[in-house]
Design an enzyme around this catalytic site. Structure first.
Site: not given
Ligand code: WT7
Length: 672
Positions: A539-541
């Site tokens: 859910v992050d980069d």
């Protein structure tokens, strides 16, 4: 082949555990057996882990009380993040992984079967031999290089037995190993040597990957020169793998491993272990995050040791005469916990393979399985998908009758790959353990157990003993009850948990504990009505390319070193073998002529800066990037354009300049 999202699979079969595995299972044949032990592990964690830790390891001195073998604070509002297990106890993990087995009569048991890149290059190392080699290297490190408790030692090697030997030797002295994946570039290597302030590097002059020679020493020279220029003087011990011809050695800095070992006195073979505190650092492992700079996650001795052994023996249902084969490289956490520490702590026999699955033929892994009668095999979905492309014949040619358990790690396994693994590789007689975990967790967190847990293809199933997952609603940050979807967090510490980021406790706290009271994994997940977890991706980069973790900004930093580049943005795109591919948007300086050669040079620079695993799959020239009025790049739009989902761009009216979107689409038509 298109990757299936598990939610699209209507016909969801549940596979009962393999009956012969159920008869063997140490946990027990029914899910109730597992749940009973699980309940104990979370209701009485201290007693549970104290019992496990006493049963399976040697402690020089024990912790104070079984009523409190851990303490932790996941809540920044209550003070600094702090995690401790078995605090006050002393031990040595090398002693537990080697010496203890010899004392228990396993001196002549094979620890590693080594299989080189080329067929015919093979050897076996017994626990007795391992002890001698580890002792000698420890002696060399101690006497010639002044390595003591806490000294950082970097390791940059191909998959040869010296890898685990070096990790053991460093741990024997209470020093701290930092293994750097052998596929990383000089820049990545030097960055890790500099950050860890390593004083010694254990390396090799070269290796072969399939038909391709790799000259590691050249990369090492560049990295060490760079490190020295930045104030970190690091010496090199170089293993002669193929030959010394044409390998430059820098006087006063580089020595040949074989020469040094041969010159040691007899006493070198019995170097004593250094007893260390349970919370003494064991290793650093650098991994990518959402900012450009990789972070050196720190694991400590006691808790990691207990967790590596327990998860290894339980998840693979390890029995004494098993032969286990993990294809993961020691440069990653899989190779730490499940090619080195877990198997050695269990006194197991395992296979270490230097080469690639397709050399000299796509049957290579299965030939190795047959050769050593491998019982448990552990690999990544990306490799399964790559082999699937070659069809069933190379698999069917081999027997694989010895296999009992097939493990998967690194990314969600898509249903097609799961079925192929189960039916073609396992021929329906092996349980698949789809193990979800991370560099930060040290070991398995969510996984089926062989012979015990009914399997749903694509689901990592249930939490391991002692692991308390929860899902947070992304908007309210409140826990989701029952079936549902959200951010995957862990509520209670477990022994294998990473304790901090080396020299950056603040970043550790900010990254992993943004919500008070929870360890934030960075993954999304769904929980079904049976309590099974289905991982839905980061859910992050952070990108997951062939099971390797890369930060989008890490790749952007590399692209931005190109002299013609003004700025760039990196997003992931679905890729049928890698799972996720790397897609780079680049704004070039004014007047630069866009040519294929220019776009290729962007790929080359990333490869050079980070390593081959980070090579972009596509480079998309851009006149401008879609940004909000406050200057934030809208990656959501970039991902949709990259994937060709132009009808799903969503609302673009909040962009500072909505016309960039049309331009991007037009440029894609010409170049990508
Ligand atoms: C990330 C961790 C764990 C060793 C190898 C990678 C993804 C890992 C699974 C799995 C779904 C998985 C997650 C995780 N991941 N295993 N079985 N199912 N996703 O370690 O480099 O620290 O990467 O890999 O996204 O956060 P890592």
């Amino acid at each position: 082949m298109v990757l299936q999202d598990h939610r699209d699979v209507k016909d969801q079969r549940v596979y009962a555990p393999i009956e012969s595995n159920s008869k063997l299972s140490k946990v027990g044949p029914t899910l109730e057996d597992r749940m009973k032990q699980y309940r104990e592990s979370v209701e009485q964690p201290s007693q549970y882990w104290a019992r496990v830790a006493k049963q399976n390891f040697f402690w020089k001195t024990l912790w104070e009380s079984d009523d409190s073998v851990f303490s932790f604070n996941f809540d920044k509002s209550k003070g600094p993040i702090d995690i401790k297990w078995f605090d006050g106890a002393t031990t040595n993990i090398c002693y537990n992984a080697v010496d203890r087995h010899i004392e228990e009569g396993k001196k002549d048991k094979v620890a590693f079967y080594w299989e080189g890149n080329d067929v015919g290059e093979t050897s076996a190392v017994t626990y007795g031999q391992l002890h001698d080699e580890v002792s000698k290297l420890a002696y060399l490190l101690k006497t010639k290089y002044g390595v003591v408790k806490g000294t950082r030692v970097s390791i940059y090697l191909p998959m040869i037995t010296l890898g685990p030997i070096a990790m053991l030797a460093v741990a024997r002295l209470g020093a701290v190993a930092s293994v750097v994946f052998g596929g990383f570039s000089a820049h990545s290597l030097s960055a890790r040597i500099i950050d860890s302030e390593s004083t010694v590097l254990i390396t090799a002059e070269g290796t072969m990957r399939g038909d391709k020679p790799i000259q590691l020493k050249k990369i090492v020279d560049e990295a060490l020169t760079d490190a020295e220029a930045q104030g970190v003087a690091c010496k090199a011990i170089v293993f002669e793998r193929h030959g010394r011809d044409g390998v430059p050695m820098k006087e006063g800095r580089d020595v040949w491993y074989q020469d040094e070992i041969a010159a040691l006195p007899a006493e070198a073979a019995s170097t004593p272990v250094e007893w260390v505190e349970a919370e003494h650092p064991l290793f650093l492992l650098y991994t990518s995050g959402s900012t450009g700079k990789p972070k050196g996650l720190e694991h400590t001795t006691g808790g990691y040791m207990v967790y590596a052994h327990t998860t290894f023996t339980t998840t693979f249902d390890y029995h004494d005469d098993d032969v286990y084969f993990c294809t993961g490289d020691i440069g990653w956490i899989t190779g730490h916990t499940y090619a080195t520490w877990g198997p050695l702590l269990a006194g197991s026999t395992s296979v270490l393979f230097e080469g690639v699955p397709t050399h000299p033929t796509p049957s290579r892994w299965w030939d190795i399985v047959d050769k050593f009668k491998v019982t448990q095999f552990y690999t990544a979905p990306t490799a399964i998908r790559a082999l699937m492309k070659g069809g069933e014949a190379p698999v069917k040619k081999t027997s694989r009758a010895s296999l009992r358990v097939l493990g998967s790690v690194g990314e969600p396994i898509n249903v097609e790959a799961w079925n192929w693994y189960y039916n073609v590789v396992g021929e329906g007689h092996c349980d698949i353990v789809d193990t979800w975990w991370q560099t930060e967790t040290g070991g398995h967190m969510i996984t089926p157990l062989p012979g015990n847990t009914p399997l749903k293809p694509g689901s990592a199933s249930l939490p391991f003993f002692g692991v308390q997952p929860a899902l947070l609603d992304p908007t309210t940050l409140k826990e989701v009850e029952g079936a549902g979807e959200g951010l995957l967090v862990i509520k209670h510490s477990w022994p294998g948990q990473s304790r901090t980021i080396f020299k950056d406790a603040e970043r550790f706290a900010q990254t992993y504990f943004p919500v008070d009271g929870y360890y934030m994994t960075g993954d999304g997940a769904r929980r079904d009505a049976d309590g099974y977890y289905w991982l839905t991706g980061r859910v992050d980069d952070v990108l997951n390319v062939s099971g390797h973790r890369l930060g989008t900004s890490e790749v952007e930093c590399a692209v931005n070193t190109h002299p013609d580049v003004v700025e760039s943005a990196v997003v992931g795109i679905p890729h049928d073998v890698k799972g996720e591919g790397i897609y780079v948007y680049v704004c070039f300086k004014e007047g630069v002529e866009i040519t294929q050669k220019l776009l290729d040079s962007v790929k080359a620079i990333v490869r050079n800066e980070i390593g081959a695993i980070a090579t972009p799959d596509a480079v998309h020239p851009a006149n401008g990037l879609p940004k909000t009025r406050s200057g934030k790049i809208m990656r959501r739009i970039l991902r949709k354009i990259a994937a060709g989902q132009l009808d799903e761009l969503g609302d673009i009216s909040t962009l500072a300049d909505p016309s960039v979107v049309e331009e991007l689409i037009a440029l894609k038509a010409v170049w990508v």
